[in-house]
Design a protein around this motif. Structure first.
Motif, PDB file in Angstrom:
ATOM      1  N   LEU A 128     -14.465  29.740  41.836  1.00 40.50           N
ATOM      2  CA  LEU A 128     -13.903  28.821  40.856  1.00 40.50           C
ATOM      3  C   LEU A 128     -14.934  27.760  40.496  1.00 40.50           C
ATOM      4  O   LEU A 128     -15.545  27.153  41.384  1.00 40.50           O
ATOM      5  CB  LEU A 128     -12.661  28.127  41.421  1.00 40.50           C
ATOM      6  CG  LEU A 128     -11.619  29.001  42.127  1.00 40.50           C
ATOM      7  CD1 LEU A 128     -10.463  28.125  42.612  1.00 40.50           C
ATOM      8  CD2 LEU A 128     -11.129  30.106  41.229  1.00 40.50           C
ATOM      9  N   VAL A 129     -15.125  27.536  39.207  1.00 38.91           N
ATOM     10  CA  VAL A 129     -16.037  26.494  38.729  1.00 38.91           C
ATOM     11  C   VAL A 129     -15.197  25.281  38.354  1.00 38.91           C
ATOM     12  O   VAL A 129     -14.330  25.357  37.474  1.00 38.91           O
ATOM     13  CB  VAL A 129     -16.854  26.979  37.517  1.00 38.91           C
ATOM     14  CG1 VAL A 129     -17.835  25.894  37.071  1.00 38.91           C
ATOM     15  CG2 VAL A 129     -17.605  28.267  37.846  1.00 38.91           C
ATOM     16  N   LEU A 130     -15.435  24.153  39.030  1.00 36.34           N
ATOM     17  CA  LEU A 130     -14.642  22.948  38.816  1.00 36.34           C
ATOM     18  C   LEU A 130     -15.180  22.117  37.654  1.00 36.34           C
ATOM     19  O   LEU A 130     -16.363  22.224  37.288  1.00 36.34           O
ATOM     20  CB  LEU A 130     -14.642  22.097  40.090  1.00 36.34           C
ATOM     21  CG  LEU A 130     -14.183  22.792  41.375  1.00 36.34           C
ATOM     22  CD1 LEU A 130     -14.240  21.812  42.549  1.00 36.34           C
ATOM     23  CD2 LEU A 130     -12.782  23.376  41.220  1.00 36.34           C
ATOM     24  N   ASP A 131     -14.327  21.271  37.100  1.00 41.06           N
ATOM     25  CA  ASP A 131     -14.738  20.468  35.943  1.00 41.06           C
ATOM     26  C   ASP A 131     -15.571  19.251  36.333  1.00 41.06           C
ATOM     27  O   ASP A 131     -16.150  18.595  35.469  1.00 41.06           O
ATOM     28  CB  ASP A 131     -13.535  20.055  35.097  1.00 41.06           C
ATOM     29  CG  ASP A 131     -12.530  19.178  35.860  1.00 41.06           C
ATOM     30  OD1 ASP A 131     -12.756  18.899  37.059  1.00 41.06           O
ATOM     31  OD2 ASP A 131     -11.510  18.792  35.251  1.00 41.06           O
ATOM     32  N   HIS A 132     -15.652  18.969  37.646  1.00 36.27           N
ATOM     33  CA  HIS A 132     -16.542  17.901  38.107  1.00 36.27           C
ATOM     34  C   HIS A 132     -16.738  18.060  39.608  1.00 36.27           C
ATOM     35  O   HIS A 132     -15.928  18.712  40.286  1.00 36.27           O
ATOM     36  CB  HIS A 132     -15.968  16.514  37.784  1.00 36.27           C
ATOM     37  CG  HIS A 132     -14.716  16.177  38.542  1.00 36.27           C
ATOM     38  ND1 HIS A 132     -13.455  16.537  38.103  1.00 36.27           N
ATOM     39  CD2 HIS A 132     -14.523  15.519  39.723  1.00 36.27           C
ATOM     40  CE1 HIS A 132     -12.553  16.112  38.959  1.00 36.27           C
ATOM     41  NE2 HIS A 132     -13.172  15.498  39.964  1.00 36.27           N
ATOM     42  N   PRO A 133     -17.810  17.497  40.168  1.00 35.44           N
ATOM     43  CA  PRO A 133     -18.054  17.607  41.610  1.00 35.44           C
ATOM     44  C   PRO A 133     -16.982  16.875  42.407  1.00 35.44           C
ATOM     45  O   PRO A 133     -16.517  15.807  42.007  1.00 35.44           O
ATOM     46  CB  PRO A 133     -19.426  16.935  41.794  1.00 35.44           C
ATOM     47  CG  PRO A 133     -20.050  16.925  40.437  1.00 35.44           C
ATOM     48  CD  PRO A 133     -18.910  16.797  39.470  1.00 35.44           C
ATOM     49  N   VAL A 134     -16.619  17.453  43.553  1.00 36.74           N
ATOM     50  CA  VAL A 134     -15.611  16.824  44.423  1.00 36.74           C
ATOM     51  C   VAL A 134     -16.166  16.576  45.824  1.00 36.74           C
ATOM     52  O   VAL A 134     -15.411  16.234  46.734  1.00 36.74           O
ATOM     53  CB  VAL A 134     -14.328  17.681  44.499  1.00 36.74           C
ATOM     54  CG1 VAL A 134     -13.641  17.747  43.150  1.00 36.74           C
ATOM     55  CG2 VAL A 134     -14.620  19.079  45.034  1.00 36.74           C
ATOM     56  N   ALA A 135     -17.473  16.740  46.002  1.00 37.93           N
ATOM     57  CA  ALA A 135     -18.084  16.533  47.316  1.00 37.93           C
ATOM     58  C   ALA A 135     -19.582  16.330  47.149  1.00 37.93           C
ATOM     59  O   ALA A 135     -20.149  16.622  46.084  1.00 37.93           O
ATOM     60  CB  ALA A 135     -17.826  17.739  48.221  1.00 37.93           C
ATOM     61  N   ARG A 136     -20.199  15.834  48.184  1.00 40.72           N
ATOM     62  CA  ARG A 136     -21.653  15.819  48.239  1.00 40.72           C
ATOM     63  C   ARG A 136     -22.144  17.206  48.668  1.00 40.72           C
ATOM     64  O   ARG A 136     -21.397  17.960  49.316  1.00 40.72           O
ATOM     65  CB  ARG A 136     -22.161  14.776  49.242  1.00 40.72           C
ATOM     66  CG  ARG A 136     -21.715  13.350  48.955  1.00 40.72           C
ATOM     67  CD  ARG A 136     -22.463  12.383  49.884  1.00 40.72           C
ATOM     68  NE  ARG A 136     -22.389  12.804  51.284  1.00 40.72           N
ATOM     69  CZ  ARG A 136     -21.479  12.377  52.154  1.00 40.72           C
ATOM     70  NH1 ARG A 136     -20.525  11.530  51.761  1.00 40.72           N
ATOM     71  NH2 ARG A 136     -21.497  12.783  53.404  1.00 40.72           N
ATOM     72  N   PRO A 137     -23.390  17.561  48.356  1.00 38.68           N
ATOM     73  CA  PRO A 137     -23.894  18.874  48.769  1.00 38.68           C
ATOM     74  C   PRO A 137     -23.770  19.133  50.261  1.00 38.68           C
ATOM     75  O   PRO A 137     -23.474  20.260  50.680  1.00 38.68           O
ATOM     76  CB  PRO A 137     -25.363  18.838  48.320  1.00 38.68           C
ATOM     77  CG  PRO A 137     -25.369  17.907  47.153  1.00 38.68           C
ATOM     78  CD  PRO A 137     -24.353  16.843  47.494  1.00 38.68           C
ATOM     79  N   ASP A 138     -23.961  18.096  51.086  1.00 43.21           N
ATOM     80  CA  ASP A 138     -23.906  18.301  52.534  1.00 43.21           C
ATOM     81  C   ASP A 138     -22.475  18.410  53.060  1.00 43.21           C
ATOM     82  O   ASP A 138     -22.263  18.706  54.237  1.00 43.21           O
ATOM     83  CB  ASP A 138     -24.642  17.171  53.257  1.00 43.21           C
ATOM     84  CG  ASP A 138     -24.002  15.796  53.048  1.00 43.21           C
ATOM     85  OD1 ASP A 138     -23.530  15.529  51.915  1.00 43.21           O
ATOM     86  OD2 ASP A 138     -23.972  15.004  53.992  1.00 43.21           O
TER      87      ASP A 138
END
Length: 246
Positions: A128-138
Motif C-alpha cells: 500500500l502506498v500512503l498519501d504521506h509518511p507516518v514514520a521515520r525510516p528507522d
C-alpha cells in the motif's frame, strides 16, 4: 470467512465471529496483548476499508505498508476496492493511534487470483502506498532477510488485530517456523505454529537477532483445526510486482 479446499487453511482475515477460533488451539491460547508503543509492534497498524473490512498491516518504509492482498478484494462485484477507501492506522490501540494515512494506490504481484487462493496463495500480499509518511525510516521494518537466514525450526513471533480482540494487538511470542510449502502453482509459503486467527491477515511473521527485528513473511492463512498458519515469504530477493489495474 469460509474455509478453502481441505489442503489449505482458512483466510486469516477478520473479523469473523465464531465459536472456534481458526489458527488457535482450543483451551490452549498463548496469545497476549502487547504494547503498540514498543518495537516491533509500533510499526504495525490496522488496515481498514470504508466498507468495514479490517486486517493487519506493517510499515516497510515511511510511506509503504505491506498487508494481505485478499483483504482488499470484494467478493461481490469481484474486484479490488478503490485505493482511496483504504486507511492505515499505525499502532492502533483502542481509540488511539500514532498516525493515520489514506492509501493512494496499491501493488499486487501478477498472477494473484483472489478467487483461486489454492492456486495463488503464495502471491497473496499487497504493498500500500500512503498519501504521506507516518514514520521515520528507522521506525519501519526493512526487508533484509535472505534465504540463507532461514533456519529449520527458527523462533518467530506473530501478532495482529484478531477477531476476538480487534482493537488491540495480540501476539504469540513463542512459536516457530515449521517448514516450506507451496500453493498449487508452486509459489512458496512459510508454515508456522503461531496462534493467529481471523484479523491477523497481513501481519508480519517476525524473528529477532542481535541486530533487531526482521520480517520473514506476510500472514495470509490460518489453520482450520489447530494453532498455526501460512505466510507469504517476504525476502530480499525481489520478484516482479504489478500495480492493481484501477
Amino acid at each position: 470467512m469460509s474455509l478453502l479446499l481441505p489442503a489449505l487453511p482458512a483466510y486469516a482475515e477478520g473479523p469473523d465471529y465464531r465459536t472456534h477460533l481458526a489458527g488457535v488451539t482450543p483451551f490452549a491460547d498463548p496469545r497476549q496483548r502487547v504494547s503498540t508503543t514498543q518495537a516491533p509492534w509500533s510499526a504495525i497498524g490496522r488496515v481498514q476499508t470504508e466498507l468495514g473490512s479490517r486486517c493487519t498491516g506493517f510499515l516497510i518504509s515511511p510511506v509503504l505498508v505491506e498487508t494481505a492482498a485478499h483483504c482488499l478484494w470484494l467478493t461481490q462485484p469481484q474486484r479490488f476496492v478503490q485505493p482511496s477507501s483504504v486507511h492505515f492506522l499505525r499502532a492502533y490501540s483502542g481509540d488511539k493511534f500514532t498516525a493515520h494515512a489514506r492509501v493512494v494506490r496499491f501493488i499486487v504481484p501478477p498472477g494473484y487470483a483472489p478467487n483461486k487462493e489454492s492456486l495463488s496463495a503464495g502471491l497473496d500480499h499487497a504493498t500500500l502506498v500512503l498519501d504521506h509518511p507516518v514514520a521515520r525510516p528507522d521506525e519501519a521494518f526493512h526487508v533484509s532477510t535472505t534465504p540463507d537466514d532461514i533456519k529449520p525450526g527458527m523462533a518467530v513471533v506473530l501478532g495482529g488485530y484478531e477477531q476476538n480482540m480487534p482493537d488491540v494487538i495480540t501476539a504469540d511470542l513463542h512459536c516457530h517456523m515449521t517448514g516450506l510449502t507451496h500453493d498449487r502453482s508452486g509459489n512458496p509459503l512459510f508454515s508456522h505454529d503461531c496462534a493467529g486467527t481471523h484479523g491477523s491477515s497481513g501481519a508480519p511473521l517476525l524473528y529477532q537477532d542481535a541486530s533487531g527485528w526482521h520480517v520473514l513473511g506476510v500472514q495470509v492463512l490460518a489453520s482450520s483445526a489447530h494453532a498455526g498458519g501460512q505466510a507469504v515469504p517476504l525476502l530480499n530477493s525481489p520478484g516482479g510486482t504489478s500495480e492493481d489495474p484501477q
